[in-house]
Structures are given as structure tokens and as C-alpha cells.
Design a protein around this motif. Structure first.
Motif, PDB file in Angstrom:
ATOM      1  N   THR A  75       0.820  -1.217   0.000  1.00 55.92           N
ATOM      2  CA  THR A  75       0.000   0.000   0.000  1.00 55.92           C
ATOM      3  C   THR A  75       0.853   1.267   0.000  1.00 55.92           C
ATOM      4  OG1 THR A  75      -0.132  -0.028   2.423  1.00 55.92           O
ATOM      5  CG2 THR A  75      -1.874  -1.175   1.214  1.00 55.92           C
ATOM      6  N   LEU A  76       2.107   1.146  -0.426  1.00 51.34           N
ATOM      7  CA  LEU A  76       3.009   2.295  -0.372  1.00 51.34           C
ATOM      8  C   LEU A  76       2.570   3.417  -1.319  1.00 51.34           C
ATOM      9  CD1 LEU A  76       6.462   0.459  -0.181  1.00 51.34           C
ATOM     10  CD2 LEU A  76       5.081   1.389   1.685  1.00 51.34           C
ATOM     11  N   GLY A  77       1.788   3.070  -2.337  1.00 54.35           N
ATOM     12  CA  GLY A  77       1.342   4.103  -3.268  1.00 54.35           C
ATOM     13  C   GLY A  77       0.038   4.764  -2.879  1.00 54.35           C
ATOM     14  N   ALA A  78      -0.564   4.323  -1.780  1.00 52.24           N
ATOM     15  CA  ALA A  78      -1.866   4.868  -1.383  1.00 52.24           C
ATOM     16  C   ALA A  78      -1.829   6.378  -1.184  1.00 52.24           C
ATOM     17  CB  ALA A  78      -2.362   4.175  -0.114  1.00 52.24           C
ATOM     18  N   ALA A  79      -0.738   6.877  -0.610  1.00 52.01           N
ATOM     19  CA  ALA A  79      -0.631   8.318  -0.367  1.00 52.01           C
ATOM     20  C   ALA A  79      -0.618   9.102  -1.670  1.00 52.01           C
ATOM     21  CB  ALA A  79       0.632   8.610   0.437  1.00 52.01           C
ATOM     22  N   LYS A  80      -0.067   8.499  -2.735  1.00 53.42           N
ATOM     23  CA  LYS A  80      -0.061   9.192  -4.030  1.00 53.42           C
ATOM     24  C   LYS A  80      -1.473   9.329  -4.576  1.00 53.42           C
ATOM     25  CE  LYS A  80       4.587   7.711  -5.424  1.00 53.42           C
ATOM     26  NZ  LYS A  80       5.391   7.040  -6.468  1.00 53.42           N
ATOM     27  N   TRP A  81      -2.284   8.272  -4.409  1.00 54.30           N
ATOM     28  CA  TRP A  81      -3.683   8.357  -4.837  1.00 54.30           C
ATOM     29  C   TRP A  81      -4.379   9.504  -4.108  1.00 54.30           C
ATOM     30  CZ3 TRP A  81      -6.453   5.179  -8.329  1.00 54.30           C
ATOM     31  CH2 TRP A  81      -5.729   4.102  -8.862  1.00 54.30           C
ATOM     32  N   GLU A  82      -4.170   9.554  -2.806  1.00 53.24           N
ATOM     33  CA  GLU A  82      -4.798  10.598  -1.996  1.00 53.24           C
ATOM     34  C   GLU A  82      -4.331  11.984  -2.420  1.00 53.24           C
ATOM     35  OE1 GLU A  82      -3.917   9.613   2.019  1.00 53.24           O
ATOM     36  OE2 GLU A  82      -4.974   7.675   1.955  1.00 53.24           O
ATOM     37  N   ALA A  83      -3.042  12.118  -2.717  1.00 54.58           N
ATOM     38  CA  ALA A  83      -2.503  13.413  -3.125  1.00 54.58           C
ATOM     39  C   ALA A  83      -3.091  13.881  -4.453  1.00 54.58           C
ATOM     40  CB  ALA A  83      -0.982  13.327  -3.227  1.00 54.58           C
ATOM     41  N   LEU A  84      -3.501  12.913  -5.280  1.00 53.13           N
ATOM     42  CA  LEU A  84      -4.121  13.242  -6.565  1.00 53.13           C
ATOM     43  C   LEU A  84      -5.633  13.431  -6.443  1.00 53.13           C
ATOM     44  CD1 LEU A  84      -2.138  10.726  -8.801  1.00 53.13           C
ATOM     45  CD2 LEU A  84      -1.906  13.224  -8.815  1.00 53.13           C
ATOM     46  N   GLY A  85      -6.128  13.338  -5.201  1.00 55.47           N
ATOM     47  CA  GLY A  85      -7.560  13.508  -4.981  1.00 55.47           C
ATOM     48  C   GLY A  85      -8.380  12.301  -5.364  1.00 55.47           C
ATOM     49  N   MET A  86      -7.741  11.125  -5.372  1.00 53.32           N
ATOM     50  CA  MET A  86      -8.432   9.898  -5.763  1.00 53.32           C
ATOM     51  C   MET A  86      -8.400   8.899  -4.609  1.00 53.32           C
ATOM     52  SD  MET A  86      -7.161   9.321  -9.706  1.00 53.32           S
ATOM     53  CE  MET A  86      -5.453   8.992  -9.246  1.00 53.32           C
ATOM     54  N   ARG A  87      -9.438   8.110  -4.519  1.00 51.26           N
ATOM     55  CA  ARG A  87      -9.488   7.067  -3.496  1.00 51.26           C
ATOM     56  C   ARG A  87      -8.693   5.860  -3.959  1.00 51.26           C
ATOM     57  NH1 ARG A  87     -12.418   2.518  -3.174  1.00 51.26           N
ATOM     58  NH2 ARG A  87     -12.737   1.573  -1.110  1.00 51.26           N
ATOM     59  N   PHE A  88      -7.861   5.325  -3.086  1.00 51.15           N
ATOM     60  CA  PHE A  88      -7.098   4.127  -3.411  1.00 51.15           C
ATOM     61  C   PHE A  88      -8.064   2.956  -3.545  1.00 51.15           C
ATOM     62  CE2 PHE A  88      -4.188   0.595  -1.826  1.00 51.15           C
ATOM     63  CZ  PHE A  88      -3.559   0.447  -3.053  1.00 51.15           C
ATOM     64  N   PRO A  89      -8.161   2.340  -4.723  1.00 54.59           N
ATOM     65  CA  PRO A  89      -9.193   1.322  -4.967  1.00 54.59           C
ATOM     66  C   PRO A  89      -9.119   0.102  -4.048  1.00 54.59           C
ATOM     67  CG  PRO A  89      -8.246   2.065  -7.035  1.00 54.59           C
ATOM     68  CD  PRO A  89      -7.389   2.619  -5.943  1.00 54.59           C
ATOM     69  N   LEU A  90      -7.933  -0.250  -3.600  1.00 53.28           N
ATOM     70  CA  LEU A  90      -7.770  -1.452  -2.774  1.00 53.28           C
ATOM     71  C   LEU A  90      -7.539  -1.106  -1.310  1.00 53.28           C
ATOM     72  CD1 LEU A  90      -5.712  -3.806  -5.118  1.00 53.28           C
ATOM     73  CD2 LEU A  90      -8.186  -3.578  -4.851  1.00 53.28           C
ATOM     74  N   GLU A  91      -8.093   0.002  -0.886  1.00 51.90           N
ATOM     75  CA  GLU A  91      -7.997   0.391   0.516  1.00 51.90           C
ATOM     76  C   GLU A  91      -8.584  -0.716   1.392  1.00 51.90           C
ATOM     77  OE1 GLU A  91      -9.514   4.037   3.449  1.00 51.90           O
ATOM     78  OE2 GLU A  91      -9.917   4.075   1.294  1.00 51.90           O
ATOM     79  N   GLY A  92      -7.848  -1.129   2.407  1.00 55.23           N
ATOM     80  CA  GLY A  92      -8.301  -2.188   3.305  1.00 55.23           C
ATOM     81  C   GLY A  92      -7.857  -3.578   2.890  1.00 55.23           C
ATOM     82  N   THR A  93      -7.287  -3.716   1.694  1.00 57.41           N
ATOM     83  CA  THR A  93      -6.794  -5.031   1.255  1.00 57.41           C
ATOM     84  C   THR A  93      -5.510  -5.361   2.011  1.00 57.41           C
ATOM     85  OG1 THR A  93      -7.708  -4.716  -0.958  1.00 57.41           O
ATOM     86  CG2 THR A  93      -5.980  -6.380  -0.717  1.00 57.41           C
ATOM     87  N   PRO A  94      -5.418  -6.546   2.600  1.00 54.25           N
ATOM     88  CA  PRO A  94      -4.207  -6.888   3.364  1.00 54.25           C
ATOM     89  C   PRO A  94      -3.041  -7.211   2.450  1.00 54.25           C
ATOM     90  CG  PRO A  94      -5.677  -8.768   3.290  1.00 54.25           C
ATOM     91  CD  PRO A  94      -6.426  -7.627   2.640  1.00 54.25           C
ATOM     92  N   VAL A  95      -1.845  -7.028   2.950  1.00 58.35           N
ATOM     93  CA  VAL A  95      -0.668  -7.478   2.209  1.00 58.35           C
ATOM     94  C   VAL A  95      -0.562  -8.995   2.399  1.00 58.35           C
ATOM     95  CG1 VAL A  95       0.498  -5.274   2.518  1.00 58.35           C
ATOM     96  CG2 VAL A  95       0.878  -7.105   4.168  1.00 58.35           C
ATOM     97  N   PRO A  96      -0.001  -9.706   1.448  1.00 60.65           N
ATOM     98  CA  PRO A  96       0.098 -11.169   1.595  1.00 60.65           C
ATOM     99  C   PRO A  96       1.094 -11.560   2.674  1.00 60.65           C
ATOM    100  CG  PRO A  96       1.241 -10.446  -0.376  1.00 60.65           C
ATOM    101  CD  PRO A  96       0.530  -9.245   0.157  1.00 60.65           C
ATOM    102  N   THR A  97       0.819 -12.673   3.301  1.00 62.46           N
ATOM    103  CA  THR A  97       1.737 -13.199   4.302  1.00 62.46           C
ATOM    104  C   THR A  97       2.915 -13.873   3.614  1.00 62.46           C
ATOM    105  OG1 THR A  97       0.664 -15.366   4.376  1.00 62.46           O
ATOM    106  CG2 THR A  97      -0.219 -13.641   5.840  1.00 62.46           C
ATOM    107  N   ALA A  98       3.959 -14.118   4.386  1.00 66.16           N
ATOM    108  CA  ALA A  98       5.120 -14.821   3.842  1.00 66.16           C
ATOM    109  C   ALA A  98       4.724 -16.204   3.332  1.00 66.16           C
ATOM    110  CB  ALA A  98       6.204 -14.935   4.911  1.00 66.16           C
ATOM    111  N   ALA A  99       3.784 -16.854   4.017  1.00 61.95           N
ATOM    112  CA  ALA A  99       3.336 -18.184   3.590  1.00 61.95           C
ATOM    113  C   ALA A  99       2.593 -18.108   2.253  1.00 61.95           C
ATOM    114  CB  ALA A  99       2.434 -18.792   4.665  1.00 61.95           C
ATOM    115  N   GLN A 100       1.792 -17.065   2.070  1.00 56.87           N
ATOM    116  CA  GLN A 100       1.078 -16.909   0.799  1.00 56.87           C
ATOM    117  C   GLN A 100       2.046 -16.658  -0.350  1.00 56.87           C
ATOM    118  OE1 GLN A 100      -1.529 -13.758   2.259  1.00 56.87           O
ATOM    119  NE2 GLN A 100      -3.328 -15.057   1.904  1.00 56.87           N
ATOM    120  N   VAL A 101       3.059 -15.845  -0.106  1.00 55.17           N
ATOM    121  CA  VAL A 101       4.056 -15.585  -1.141  1.00 55.17           C
ATOM    122  C   VAL A 101       4.821 -16.863  -1.477  1.00 55.17           C
ATOM    123  CG1 VAL A 101       6.164 -14.313  -1.709  1.00 55.17           C
ATOM    124  CG2 VAL A 101       4.298 -13.159  -0.492  1.00 55.17           C
TER     125      VAL A 101
END
Length: 261
Positions: A220-246
Motif C-alpha cells: 500500500t506504499l502508493g496509497a498516499a499518491k492516490w490521496e494526493a491526486l484527490g483519488m481514493r485508493f481502490p484497494l484500501e483495506g486489502t491486506p498485504v500477503p503473508t510470507a506463507a502466501q508468497v
């Protein structure tokens, strides 16, 4: 990684001396994520996709870039040439989507390779692969190809586009024997279905020219860029994958005889 630099505008009256130019977002030096070694990476502005997890939404529109000449970019890369060579790196043209500006992309790859003597890479979604001329690809040592999903409806949901042009471009690269690294973003609840990963893996293994698969964990490191552009981050609330999932995703690619990292 160094601080990202935005290009200076092309000086007035320079058009006659610098006929090849385009919309450039920025450039920087990176290690390990844009091809082998330390690389000079040029980010062109504009992209035909609208990926839900895009971490550089500021590169989506060409108007967000600065009109910049190929001369200026090559001159900037020249400053780091010896360091890049010593670090086993090269130059990568990225974006946005570089094939949205194929003339500038082709010029940069050609001059990076033949004028500066650097290993070259093209970072692309493949959606505009038919814009890549044979000459452009001849000047490309490595293609970093994003295959975002195998499931067609999911691909359209993720990107707003169709998958088939990317697959056609991948087959063309295989016919040319061009080295490819496939990149796959693992998004929990979206791209992590084993059948979806299996489809990408089976297709990738069938090509015969893919030397590496990067399984990239969603972040979600790019979420702040979406906000700065006045746009909602589409995947807000989506978890990052666990090490096991990767690890599980990588194992599927490995089962198909692919080198997955």
C-alpha cells in the motif's frame, strides 16, 4: 535507491537539435527491482491501463510528465555509466507504459545500448506490444513483462483492459528468443487463487524464454499518491500477503520448472 529526479524542461529553441522527445515523469537509480544490477531507470508518463493496485498513479497521464528530449536523458545516464557497468547493471525504460511512446522508447534503448554500452531492459504490461518495432526489440536485452492475472474477467477488473494483447506479445518475444522476466503481483483476495496462479505459471513455462519470475507482494506504499491526486485508493483495506502466501505462489511457479523469486 537515490532520490527521484524530475526532468528539466527542454530549453526553448532546442527542437532542431533534439528531434526525439516525449513526456517523461522522472528518472532514478535503482538496484534489484528493474532488471539485473544497478540501473538507470527512466519513467515515461502515460499508461493505457488503470490497475487497481498501481503504486505510481502519478504516471498514468501523459500530461503529468515534462516534455524532455532523448538527449537530456542519455546525457543524464552518461554521468553514471561507469558506476553502472561496475555494478553489473544497465538502463531500463519504464513508466507508466513506455510503449505508449514507442519512438522515444526506441531511441532511448538504442542509445543506451549502442552509445553508452549498457545492458537494456523494457518494463511493460505488453498491452501495447504491437507498437514495439523489431528494431526496438533488437535494442532490448531483457523484457520485464507484467502478467497480472490469468482469469480474464479478473484481468479486466484489475486493469480495465483485455489480457490477450499481453499474451500475444509474450508469444512474439518467445519466437524472437528474447529474454523475459515475468512479474506477477500477488494480491490477497484477487490474484492469489491457486488456479489463477497455475494459469500464469503454465503459460509462462510454455514460452521457453522466461529466465525469472518475480512474485511481487501487494503493498500500500502508493496509497498516499492516490490521496494526493484527490483519488481514493481502490484497494484500501486489502491486506498485504503473508510470507506463507508468497511462498505458496512461488512454489506453483517452481513446480513448472521456473525460477521464482
Amino acid at each position: 535507491m537515490t532520490t527521484v529526479h524530475s526532468p528539466a524542461a527542454t530549453p526553448a529553441g532546442a527542437a532542431a537539435r533534439r528531434p526525439v522527445s516525449g513526456s517523461v515523469h522522472s528518472w532514478d537509480l535503482s538496484t534489484g527491482v528493474d532488471g539485473p544490477g544497478t540501473r538507470f531507470v527512466t519513467f515515461l508518463a502515460g499508461c493505457p491501463l488503470a490497475c487497481l493496485y498501481c503504486h505510481n498513479p502519478d504516471t498514468m497521464k501523459m500530461r503529468n510528465g515534462t516534455r524532455t528530449s532523448a538527449d537530456d536523458i542519455v546525457d543524464e545516464a552518461r554521468k553514471y555509466r561507469e558506476f553502472i557497468r561496475a555494478a553489473g547493471g544497465g538502463a531500463t525504460v519504464s513508466g507508466g507504459e513506455p510503449l505508449l511512446q514507442p519512438v522515444l522508447t526506441g531511441e532511448l534503448l538504442h542509445r543506451f545500448k549502442h552509445e553508452l554500452g549498457l545492458h537494456t531492459a523494457l518494463d511493460t504490461s505488453g498491452y501495447l506490444g504491437d507498437r514495439a518495432t523489431d528494431a526496438l526489440l533488437a535494442d532490448t536485452d531483457l523484457v520485464l513483462l507484467d502478467i497480472k492475472s490469468w482469469d480474464r474477467p479478473l484481468y479486466r477488473r484489475l486493469t480495465g483492459r483485455e489480457l490477450e494483447p499481453t499474451l500475444a506479445f509474450a508469444r512474439r518475444l518467445a519466437d524472437l528468443g528474447k529474454e523475459v522476466w515475468v512479474r506477477f503481483v500477488l494480491v490477497p483476495g484477487l490474484t492469489d487463487d491457486p488456479d489463477n496462479i497455475e494459469g500464469v505459471a503454465a503459460f509462462t513455462a510454455s514460452l521457453g524464454n522466461v529466465t525469472r519470475v518475480d512474485v511481487l507482494p501487494f503493498h500500500t506504499l502508493g496509497a498516499a499518491k492516490w490521496e494526493a491526486l484527490g483519488m481514493r485508493f481502490p484497494l484500501e483495506g486489502t491486506p498485504v500477503p503473508t510470507a506463507a502466501q508468497v511462498a505458496a505462489a512461488k512454489e506453483i511457479f517452481t513446480r513448472h520448472g521456473l525460477y521464482a523469486v
